[in-house]
Design an enzyme around this catalytic site. Structure first.
Site, mmCIF file in Angstrom:
data_model
loop_
_atom_site.group_PDB
_atom_site.id
_atom_site.type_symbol
_atom_site.label_atom_id
_atom_site.label_comp_id
_atom_site.label_asym_id
_atom_site.label_seq_id
_atom_site.Cartn_x
_atom_site.Cartn_y
_atom_site.Cartn_z
ATOM 1 N N HIS A 102 15.212 73.132 1.748
ATOM 2 C CA HIS A 102 14.105 72.885 0.819
ATOM 3 C C HIS A 102 12.783 73.042 1.569
ATOM 4 O O HIS A 102 12.681 72.707 2.763
ATOM 5 C CB HIS A 102 14.159 71.449 0.280
ATOM 6 C CG HIS A 102 15.249 71.189 -0.715
ATOM 7 N ND1 HIS A 102 16.092 72.157 -1.211
ATOM 8 C CD2 HIS A 102 15.614 70.030 -1.337
ATOM 9 C CE1 HIS A 102 16.932 71.606 -2.089
ATOM 10 N NE2 HIS A 102 16.674 70.320 -2.172
ATOM 11 N N CYS A 133 17.099 64.533 -1.229
ATOM 12 C CA CYS A 133 16.750 65.539 -0.212
ATOM 13 C C CYS A 133 15.308 66.031 -0.325
ATOM 14 O O CYS A 133 14.696 66.382 0.693
ATOM 15 C CB CYS A 133 17.714 66.719 -0.272
ATOM 16 S SG CYS A 133 18.026 67.344 -1.916
HETATM 17 C C1 2RA Z 1 18.470 69.043 -5.692
HETATM 18 N N1 2RA Z 1 17.522 67.050 -4.773
HETATM 19 O O1 2RA Z 1 17.900 69.728 -4.835
HETATM 20 C C2 2RA Z 1 18.606 67.604 -5.519
HETATM 21 C C3 2RA Z 1 19.935 67.293 -4.921
HETATM 22 N N2 2RA Z 1 20.129 65.912 -4.744
HETATM 23 O O2 2RA Z 1 18.956 69.506 -6.706
#
Ligand code: 2RA
Length: 354
Positions: A259, A129
């Site tokens: 994110h 991600c």
């Molecule tokens: C996280 N990218 O954000 C990782 C999850 N796959 O922890």
């Protein structure tokens, strides 16, 4: 008839979002089979407005399945994606198990969708991600100005660590809520959290409430984390730039979902903010929120639940010719995981029905 889909890991954080996405998007599927660990088998979940009973993960569950999506830990995918393939399915895997395998394409439909057709192992990987959050935007810029260097800092949400991450964040927020004396002495938040939550399991190596944690993923050689290495390796593979210079620092922040990334991207050719903005606005999956004087910029709280990659804070780096600085937000459970997986699966569905 329409192809049969299996959703493996249907009860997890990404799985739950997947069921919503399958319900909202154009319905290209015949049967949808929901699969999870034996512990969750028998649960009833809703998808496309219907109740579906979750089945246990067994080899037989893949019989008759055309496309099997996996949203499970690396070791579960490593074992079970090949079993799904043996039973006749194409596996679309969202774990880290196969992403860097040269015989497994790593696909972002808007950037390198054509690679989904070349899958010698019958497996297609979905990127991590953190990488995925910026790929649509960087792909659009790379197509025109040729990316040569990428320096990023991430601001990663708790749900990147799955439902246990979300639960932990809210448990900690309850501990600190209303206690305005906290956050003034080194270690006081950690003490308050430990006093209330004991040694209760946390996926984070430090308190996340009233804090930021500069460690996401597992610890790797040279002081890097797995997340930071994924940003480097996966960006190179998706964009098809094997020698792309990349340096990432991945940080967990007290955000539920979405994110964010501060991106410092250097190109082979001179890039202006105006031209970059036009290229990003022309990219169908990117939304530009960039009018600082008017208070318009991307935030995770303003992005969560949506499909587009949201970009803003576009700046010509003052001391770096050919470099654009920007801030990118993307829902880590949607485009960062379930949505991209669903888009790859739809490419396959179109192949099967063509
Ligand atoms: C996280 N990218 O954000 C990782 C999850 N796959 O922890």
């Amino acid at each position: 008839g329409k192809p049969t889909l299996a959703v493996v890991g249907a009860t997890g954080a990404v799985g739950s979002v997947m069921l919503g996405i399958l319900t909202e998007r154009e319905d290209v599927w015949g049967e949808i089979r929901l699969v999870a660990s034996a512990r969750s088998a028998g649960k009833v979940l809703r998808v496309r407005g219907e109740d579906v009973v979750v089945q246990a993960l067994t080899p037989e569950v893949f019989d008759g399945v055309d496309v099997a999506m996996f949203d499970v830990p690396d070791e579960v995918s490593a074992e079970w994606a090949p079993i799904a393939v043996e039973r006749g399915a194409v596996a679309v895997d969202n774990s880290g198990a196969f992403r860097m395998d040269p015989d497994v394409p790593l696909v972002v439909p808007e950037v390198n969708g054509e690679q989904a057709r070349n899958r010698p192992k019958g497996i297609i990987s979905n990127p991590n991600c953190t990488t995925l959050t910026m790929m649509d935007a960087l792909g659009a810029l790379h197509a025109r100005w040729r990316l040569t260097e990428l320096v990023v800092a991430s601001y990663q949400a708790a749900s990147g660590a799955g439902q246990p991450g979300v639960d932990r964040l809210y448990d900690e927020l309850e501990v600190v809520a209303g206690n305005r004396g906290l956050g003034q002495r080194a270690g006081d938040v950690a003490e308050a959290v430990a006093a209330k939550l004991g040694d209760g399991p946390s996926p984070f190596p430090a308190p996340l409430a009233l804090n930021v944690v500069p460690v996401a993923g597992s610890v790797k050689d040279g002081g890097w984390t797995s997340e930071e290495l994924k940003v480097r390796n996966e960006s190179r593979k998706i964009l098809g730039i094997p020698d792309l210079r990349v340096s990432a620092t991945c940080v967990r922040v007290p955000v539920q979902t979405t994110h964010s990334l501060a991106v410092h991207a250097t190109f082979a050719e001179e890039i202006t903010v105006e031209e970059a903005r036009a290229a990003l606005e022309a990219a169908p999956s990117v939304e530009v929120l960039d009018d600082l004087a008017a208070g318009v910029f991307p935030t995770p709280a303003g992005t969560v639940g949506g499909d587009p990659t949201v970009v803003g804070r576009l700046r010509q780096a003052l001391d770096f010719p050919n470099t654009l600085d920007l801030f990118v937000c993307g829902d880590n459970l949607r485009k960062g995981a379930a949505l991209n997986t669903a888009q790859i699966a739809e490419l396959l569905a179109a192949e099967f029905t063509a």
